[in-house]
Motif scaffolding. Structure first.
Motif, PDB file in Angstrom:
ATOM      1  N   TYR A 216      10.458  23.982 -22.863  1.00 57.86           N
ATOM      2  CA  TYR A 216      11.922  24.001 -23.526  1.00 57.86           C
ATOM      3  C   TYR A 216      12.468  22.763 -23.505  1.00 57.86           C
ATOM      4  O   TYR A 216      13.235  21.909 -24.448  1.00 57.86           O
ATOM      5  CB  TYR A 216      12.754  24.956 -23.246  1.00 57.86           C
ATOM      6  CG  TYR A 216      14.212  25.046 -24.081  1.00 57.86           C
ATOM      7  CD1 TYR A 216      14.233  25.753 -25.217  1.00 57.86           C
ATOM      8  CD2 TYR A 216      15.073  24.332 -23.192  1.00 57.86           C
ATOM      9  CE1 TYR A 216      15.457  25.349 -25.875  1.00 57.86           C
ATOM     10  CE2 TYR A 216      16.329  24.243 -23.867  1.00 57.86           C
ATOM     11  CZ  TYR A 216      16.471  24.779 -25.290  1.00 57.86           C
ATOM     12  OH  TYR A 216      17.687  24.648 -26.040  1.00 57.86           O
TER      13      TYR A 216
ATOM     14  N   VAL B 124      15.313  29.290 -33.198  1.00 54.32           N
ATOM     15  CA  VAL B 124      13.809  29.108 -32.775  1.00 54.32           C
ATOM     16  C   VAL B 124      13.370  30.074 -33.878  1.00 54.32           C
ATOM     17  O   VAL B 124      13.549  31.142 -34.048  1.00 54.32           O
ATOM     18  CB  VAL B 124      13.282  29.860 -31.446  1.00 54.32           C
ATOM     19  CG1 VAL B 124      11.788  29.846 -31.132  1.00 54.32           C
ATOM     20  CG2 VAL B 124      14.132  29.179 -30.415  1.00 54.32           C
TER      21      VAL B 124
ATOM     22  N   GLU C  49       5.298  21.707 -31.228  1.00 46.69           N
ATOM     23  CA  GLU C  49       6.210  21.943 -30.336  1.00 46.69           C
ATOM     24  C   GLU C  49       5.492  22.655 -29.077  1.00 46.69           C
ATOM     25  O   GLU C  49       5.931  22.582 -27.946  1.00 46.69           O
ATOM     26  CB  GLU C  49       7.459  23.175 -30.426  1.00 46.69           C
ATOM     27  CG  GLU C  49       8.370  22.665 -31.564  1.00 46.69           C
ATOM     28  CD  GLU C  49       9.337  21.597 -31.035  1.00 46.69           C
ATOM     29  OE1 GLU C  49       9.136  21.477 -29.479  1.00 46.69           O
ATOM     30  OE2 GLU C  49      10.093  21.175 -31.591  1.00 46.69           O
TER      31      GLU C  49
ATOM     32  N   ILE D 114      15.803  19.587 -37.469  1.00 46.02           N
ATOM     33  CA  ILE D 114      15.001  18.675 -36.621  1.00 46.02           C
ATOM     34  C   ILE D 114      15.281  17.281 -36.954  1.00 46.02           C
ATOM     35  O   ILE D 114      15.348  16.868 -38.069  1.00 46.02           O
ATOM     36  CB  ILE D 114      13.652  19.149 -36.740  1.00 46.02           C
ATOM     37  CG1 ILE D 114      13.189  19.212 -38.142  1.00 46.02           C
ATOM     38  CG2 ILE D 114      13.480  20.301 -36.109  1.00 46.02           C
ATOM     39  CD1 ILE D 114      11.613  19.420 -38.314  1.00 46.02           C
TER      40      ILE D 114
ATOM     41  N   LYS E  11      11.937  15.066 -29.579  1.00 44.70           N
ATOM     42  CA  LYS E  11      12.400  15.838 -28.465  1.00 44.70           C
ATOM     43  C   LYS E  11      13.764  15.751 -28.517  1.00 44.70           C
ATOM     44  O   LYS E  11      14.434  16.363 -27.242  1.00 44.70           O
ATOM     45  CB  LYS E  11      11.878  15.118 -27.314  1.00 44.70           C
ATOM     46  CG  LYS E  11      10.447  14.899 -27.358  1.00 44.70           C
ATOM     47  CD  LYS E  11       9.776  16.527 -27.184  1.00 44.70           C
ATOM     48  CE  LYS E  11       8.377  16.273 -27.045  1.00 44.70           C
ATOM     49  NZ  LYS E  11       7.663  17.545 -26.942  1.00 44.70           N
TER      50      LYS E  11
ATOM     51  N   ASP F 112      16.228  22.725 -33.774  1.00 49.44           N
ATOM     52  CA  ASP F 112      15.677  23.922 -33.922  1.00 49.44           C
ATOM     53  C   ASP F 112      14.045  23.786 -33.460  1.00 49.44           C
ATOM     54  O   ASP F 112      13.442  22.684 -33.357  1.00 49.44           O
ATOM     55  CB  ASP F 112      15.471  24.299 -35.341  1.00 49.44           C
ATOM     56  CG  ASP F 112      16.819  24.663 -35.914  1.00 49.44           C
ATOM     57  OD1 ASP F 112      17.792  25.073 -34.945  1.00 49.44           O
ATOM     58  OD2 ASP F 112      17.156  24.685 -37.226  1.00 49.44           O
ATOM     59  N   ARG F 113      13.574  24.948 -32.835  1.00 43.00           N
ATOM     60  CA  ARG F 113      12.028  24.716 -32.640  1.00 43.00           C
ATOM     61  C   ARG F 113      11.186  25.697 -33.742  1.00 43.00           C
ATOM     62  O   ARG F 113      11.809  26.803 -33.798  1.00 43.00           O
ATOM     63  CB  ARG F 113      11.749  25.664 -31.130  1.00 43.00           C
ATOM     64  CG  ARG F 113      12.690  25.150 -29.913  1.00 43.00           C
ATOM     65  CD  ARG F 113      12.623  23.588 -29.868  1.00 43.00           C
ATOM     66  NE  ARG F 113      12.895  23.094 -28.465  1.00 43.00           N
ATOM     67  CZ  ARG F 113      14.254  22.671 -28.143  1.00 43.00           C
ATOM     68  NH1 ARG F 113      15.335  22.708 -29.090  1.00 43.00           N
ATOM     69  NH2 ARG F 113      14.642  22.416 -26.802  1.00 43.00           N
TER      70      ARG F 113
ATOM     71  N   PHE G 155      11.031  29.948 -25.847  1.00 41.06           N
ATOM     72  CA  PHE G 155      12.039  29.090 -26.248  1.00 41.06           C
ATOM     73  C   PHE G 155      13.604  29.702 -26.514  1.00 41.06           C
ATOM     74  O   PHE G 155      14.354  29.301 -26.367  1.00 41.06           O
ATOM     75  CB  PHE G 155      11.518  28.537 -27.623  1.00 41.06           C
ATOM     76  CG  PHE G 155      10.417  27.472 -27.272  1.00 41.06           C
ATOM     77  CD1 PHE G 155      10.546  26.516 -26.491  1.00 41.06           C
ATOM     78  CD2 PHE G 155       9.452  27.540 -28.555  1.00 41.06           C
ATOM     79  CE1 PHE G 155       9.633  25.356 -26.173  1.00 41.06           C
ATOM     80  CE2 PHE G 155       8.596  26.258 -28.208  1.00 41.06           C
ATOM     81  CZ  PHE G 155       8.416  25.415 -27.383  1.00 41.06           C
TER      82      PHE G 155
END
Length: 654
Positions: A415, A155, A119, A56, A62, A67-68, A135
């Motif tokens: 997303y 994710v 997120e 990240i 954004k 990665d989420r 996601f």
């Protein structure tokens, strides 16, 4: 520090980093006089190692291929904010000190759009797991459009016993396993403690076998052993299935006398316990919110790695203008370029049918438009023709899983590329209520398609006939509930919904309705509009308000009244919320100081905001032919005319 391997010499620093997190979290809760220190302290070791794997960039929160990271348990908010601060997001030390205070960036549970780096708003337990599946599904479909070279992130989701006890987690995990979402890694904080005490009070299932049965890979690790955690994450990243890492942890880790106690879940530890705990681990007992310089430096390396990863990704994207153009088309869709279907005035068509044609028009024009139904696509009319099925196409088959469908759709919508819809019968929207509420809090653009909207459902009876649902969702802030009267009003409702930064619900009829004349975007954007003026030569005495299928009923009732010399205006109200926002002056222009009678085949009590009387449902429905039910419950022209005359008689007697 290399992400591929942890050396013995690294362990001292990792422990110092995790203890710094623990005491930041404990100090935050203590300073706020409320909160949840137990889970954040138990997860600190996992969080430190996870930070070595995350890709990240705090300078660009954004960035599409990041990665989420989803925290399904919002009660770990102190951990979330501590990490965001240490990683370099726009969360200051002062923000940590303002934890849970009015107007702060650090509310009691993390909220999307309120705090940089969060997120998604997970809200009730279990939602976050569904969001993470959303996601992961979004990423899989993005790979189909953009290639796995452009989209290759993971994710991650942190969840606990409470998340896995909620039924939504079972539904969500089932979909993830069915689609082999190998980009999804869920870390289960298995500390065996809930608010009431030991998890064994209410739960005894084998979680590993449960997830294995749902086609997941299951790994286990010691949640306080850095090398064990690291090896589990490495294995998960190379899995061909979604992965559950069962991490055995101790709630309130290093809180001395309270370590392992359910008392640490939702209450401050107390100044004495915190001081003694700090002293035992070599921290200054008198100093709060302390971050050693070497610890801060180590955490800042995540930002450096993220910046480099994004730079390399952008260079790759620059060499592929076609993919760059597709991303732009999805992030900035051309809503004005949609070619809507045409209809013939006077013909009969259910609004579920016209809506299906509208959805297909959106699908043909918008690359990022996608969605599906809870095993009801033929009835909801939601199949997107010629687009294929997920993961290679736009049609999502959620199965009979409304709970998960709502949460997954929230994940897809947030997303960063897609405009999703999800569909079911209106009466089953109750199963999605928590997800819809969270999307309304986030103002997430998503379409909830709810067909079979009233007693018009007919023979299936009371259990399938929605009565109170309209009132429920109209009471929900930030949610636009559209109940169009016909196909053309349906188009205008969609045009308004597309331009609104909020979720929208389309409440649609099973039965055929007459197609009226086209109506403008501007009229529907006000929520209600004058559909039919008083007949020439008559004086305006009463206004009939209606939505959906009852608009045609109002028009028929007006004919009876005007044949008797009573001047009637008919006002169509496709969106109650927008009419409420239109202001008193506009509302007064519609009603013109007349008596107002609202008509709706639902509970309808909210209409008393403007109406002097309401013809509505005072009970649940019955089993029978829809048209017969409308007559049985008074939704027929003669009865409406009679109720209108009663109002006028009451006015004259007063």
């Amino acid at each position: 520090m290399c992400v591929k391997e942890i050396q013995p010499d690294d362990l001292f620093m990792l422990e110092k980093m995790s203890n710094t997190i623990r005491f930041l979290c404990a100090d935050m809760v203590e300073n706020a006089h409320s909160g949840h220190p137990g889970a954040p302290m138990g997860l600190a070791d996992i969080a430190v190692v996870l930070g070595l794997h995350l890709r990240i960039n705090p300078k660009d929160p954004k960035w599409l291929n990041r990665d989420r990271l989803v925290f399904s348990g919002g009660h770990v908010s102190a951990l979330v904010y501590s990490l965001l601060h240490l990683w370099g997001f726009d969360v200051s030390l002062q923000d940590l000190k303002n934890f849970r205070k009015l107007g702060s960036k650090t509310p009691g549970h993390p909220e999307l759009g309120h705090t940089e780096g969060v997120e998604i708003t997970t809200g009730p337990l279990g939602q976050g797991l569904g969001n993470a599946v959303g996601f992961a599904m979004g990423a899989k479909y993005a790979q189909n459009i953009l290639s796995s070279e452009i989209i290759d992130h993971k994710v991650y989701c942190l969840c606990g016993d409470g998340d896995l006890q909620e039924g939504i987690s079972y539904e969500s995990a089932s979909i993830a396993g069915h689609h082999c979402l190998d980009n999804l890694i869920v870390i289960y904080d298995s500390n065996a403690i809930t608010i009431e005490g030991d998890v064994g009070l209410a739960m005894s299932e084998d979680i590993a076998q449960r997830f294995q049965a749902q086609q997941w890979r299951v790994l286990e690790c010691d949640g306080h052993d850095f090398i064990s955690i690291h090896q589990a994450l490495l294995a998960a990243k190379n899995s061909t299935k979604p992965t559950l890492i069962i991490a055995k942890t101790i709630i309130g880790k290093n809180a001395l006398t309270l370590e392992g106690s359910h008392k640490t879940h939702g209450a401050p530890l107390g100044a004495a316990v915190i001081a003694e705990s700090k002293k035992a681990l070599g921290f200054d007992a008198a100093q709060s919110f302390f971050i050693p310089e070497d610890v801060a430096l180590r955490f800042s390396q995540l930002k450096e790695r993220g910046e480099l990863a994004q730079t390399l990704w952008e260079q790759k994207l620059a060499c592929n203008p076609e993919m760059k153009q597709k991303i732009s088309a999805m992030q900035c869709p051309d809503y004005d370029g949609i070619v809507y279907p045409t209809f013939k005035t006077g013909e009969m068509m259910a609004t579920r049918v016209s809506n299906g044609k509208i959805l297909n028009a959106l699908s043909q024009s918008l690359l990022g438009f996608m969605g599906g139904s809870a095993d009801l696509a033929p009835s909801n009319n939601t199949h997107l023709e010629g687009t294929g099925d997920f993961p290679n196409g736009k049609n999502l088959h959620f199965g009979i899983r409304e709970h998960a469908m709502g949460a997954i759709s929230n994940g897809i919508a947030n997303y960063g590329l897609f405009l999703p819809f999800c569909a079911t019968f209106f009466v089953f929207s109750d199963y999605m209520s928590a997800s819809i509420r969270v999307s309304a809090i986030m103002r997430t653009k998503i379409f909830y398609v709810c067909t079979h909207d009233s007693i018009g459902v007919g023979e299936d009876g009371a259990t399938h006939q929605p009565i109170e649902q309209l009132s429920h969702f109209r009471a929900m802030p930030n949610l636009l509930v559209f109940r169009p009267a016909d196909a053309y009003e349906n188009i205008a409702c969609m045009q308004v919904a597309l331009k609104a930064q909020a979720p929208s619900m389309f409440v649609l009829s099973r039965q055929n309705l007459p197609i009226l004349s086209p109506v403008s975007y501007e009229k529907v954007a006000k929520g209600g509009y004058l559909l039919q003026e008083v007949r020439a030569g008559l004086t305006h005495q009463i206004t009939l308000l209606a939505s959906g299928s009852e608009v045609a009923l109002a028009l028929k009732s007006a004919v009876i009244l005007e044949d008797e010399g009573i001047g009637v205006r008919v006002v169509s109200v496709p969106c109650f919320e927008l009419l409420a926002q239109a202001g008193e002056a506009y509302q007064a222009s519609l009603f013109a100081k007349s008596k107002v009678l609202a008509i709706e085949a639902a509970r309808g009590l909210e209409w008393y905001r403007w109406a002097d009387g309401v013809v509505c449902m005072d009970s649940f429905g019955s089993s029978g032919v829809g048209s017969e039910l409308f007559a049985h419950y008074g939704f027929e022209p003669q009865n409406i005319a009679q109720e209108a005359k009663k109002l006028l008689t009451l006015k004259q007697s007063i």
